[in-house]
Every structure is written in C-alpha cells, then in structure tokens.
Design a protein around this motif. Structure first.
Motif: not given
Length: 278
Positions: A170-175, A179-188
């Motif tokens: 998750i930290h890598a995605a934020r770097l 955004t948090e929505v993008g983290v959920i949609a593309r990582v989580i």
C-alpha cells in the motif's frame, strides 16, 4: 511403525469424512430420487432410491409449466446480484479503512461491526416493514434488496483479510501517487478476489434461500424469489404432488450447486486466508 499406522489412520480419516459427506448429501440424494418417482412410489412402505417407474420427464414438465420458473430464477438472480454488488462496494472500503488507516474511531467502528453481527433480521423486520409500507416500497426489488446492502459480516471478513496484506504494498502505491480510492481499486480489490469469492458464496446462498423477508414484503407473485415461488407452487398448484415439488426444488437449487462447484477453489482460498472456520 509409521508406515504401518499411516494407512490405517488415513483410512479412518477418509471413512469419517465420507460418512459426514453422505450425511450432508442424503437430503439432496433423496430429492433427486423423489423427483423421478410417481406419487404412488414416494409413499410406499419400502424405501428405495431407485424409482420403480421413471417420472422425471413428467415431474419436470409439471414444475416448469405450473409456475413461472424462469421468472422465479430471474428474480433470484437480480436480487442476489444487486445485494452482492452493493455489499462489496460498501464493505471493501469500510474494511480497508479500519484495517489500514489510522483514525480515532477505528476501534469504535470495530465494536459496532461486532455488535452488528449479533442483530438478526427478525429483530428489525417490523420497523423495516412499516418503513417500506409508509413509502409504498413493498412488492418490489427495492424492498428485497435495501435491508441487506450493508453486510457487517462482509466488513468483518474483508477486515480479517486486509489485515494480512503487507503494508509495504500500500505504501508503494501511495508513493506512485495513487489516491486511497486508487489504492482500493487497483491494489486492494485485485488481491482480494479469494475473499470476495468466499463472501459471494455466503451472500448468494443466504439470500437465494431466504424465505422469511420475501414472505413479509412480497405479495405479488411477479416479484417472488425462488423459495417464495416454491411456497406458491406447493400451496396453489402442486398440492401433495411431491414428485413435481422435488423437481421444482432441484431446478431452483441447481444454480447454487453449480456456482459453488465452479468457485470451490477460490472459496477455500478465501476462507483459509481470512482465518474463518465454518
């Protein structure tokens, strides 16, 4: 010594598992058998799983012709699909926030989720019915779907799964600027498919088989779900024709069996990774 005892232990284990499987399959085996019997064969004194006269064609013809089986299955699919999609859309962000974000209300929300698991639909059925009746929402998909759009069980299941995911991902995605929505949609979500599949099985089975709530809010047969349609079939058409009734039950339960068999691997993975035990 181990070589001698291992086969015996394995035989005992497989025997116990086989007996357990047979006990769970016995009602379905009886249903398959009764669906092919004439009325006189079902109520004979001798218990036989093999029909003396094969009435599968006649019984399935009655099941398909006496009620709108296609409409029942369509309603079941629409209701279960709408409930599942909305539940996942709500539960995944909620579980992600409680599992990976730091905020003061996280512990309070976790307590509320645990308390929500203790509240059955029967406790809220009367006020929900009054509310839907007041706004004229009875006899429709909204009444069937709306009370189940928030699943505390789904939030709890996804919470357990997300806690096991590495924070570094998750930290890598934020770097990378997500955004948090993008983290959920593309990582989580891409990494949570085992948990989503496991929850989908639980959700679809629960709402496909639900008779209590549809019986309360639906009086128009056009919106009848599969279990409610079986009740109408039994009362209005089939009477004591249990062969046709078992044939109708087979038609309605077949989608669940097929879905579970197709998603069995993902279901086991999801249950294992979330740490839930049945």
């Amino acid at each position: 010594m181990n070589a001698k005892t291992f086969p015996l232990a394995r035989i005992i284990r497989l025997s116990i598992l086989s007996l357990g499987a047979l006990a769970f399959l016995a009602p379905y085996i009886f249903m398959v058998s009764a669906a092919g019997k004439a009325q006189s064969d079902i109520f004979t004194s001798s218990l036989s799983l093999v029909p003396q006269q094969w009435f599968y064609v006649q019984n399935f013809t009655k099941a398909l012709s006496r009620v709108s089986m296609g409409n029942l299955l369509f309603n079941g699919v629409i209701v279960c699909l709408l409930i599942l999609v909305i539940q996942v859309i709500i539960a995944v962000p909620c579980a992600y926030a409680m599992a990976k974000l730091k905020f003061r209300a996280a512990r309070v929300m976790m307590v509320l989720v645990m308390l929500g698991l203790l509240v059955p639909i029967h406790a809220t059925a009367l006020p929900l019915y009054v509310a839907f009746d007041t706004v004229g929402g009875l006899n429709g998909y909204v009444a069937l779907v709306a009370p189940f759009t928030i699943s505390v069980f789904g939030i709890f299941l996804f919470l357990q799964f997300f806690r096991s995911m590495p924070d570094d991902l998750i930290h890598a995605a934020r770097l990378d600027g997500m955004t948090e929505v993008g983290v959920i949609a593309r990582v989580i979500v891409p990494n949570a498919w085992p948990a989503i599949t496991a929850f989908a099985i639980f959700s679809v089975v629960a709402h496909w088989n639900d008779l209590y709530w549809p019986l309360i809010v639906i009086s128009n047969q056009a919106y009848a779900t599969p279990p409610l349609g079986l009740l109408y079939f039994r009362a209005a058409e089939a009477g004591d024709d249990y062969g046709a009734l078992m044939a109708a039950t087979l038609i309605i339960t077949f989608p669940l069996v097929a879905a579970f068999l197709l998603a069995q691997k993902r279901f086991v993975e999801g249950i294992t990774m979330t740490g839930l035990k049945g």
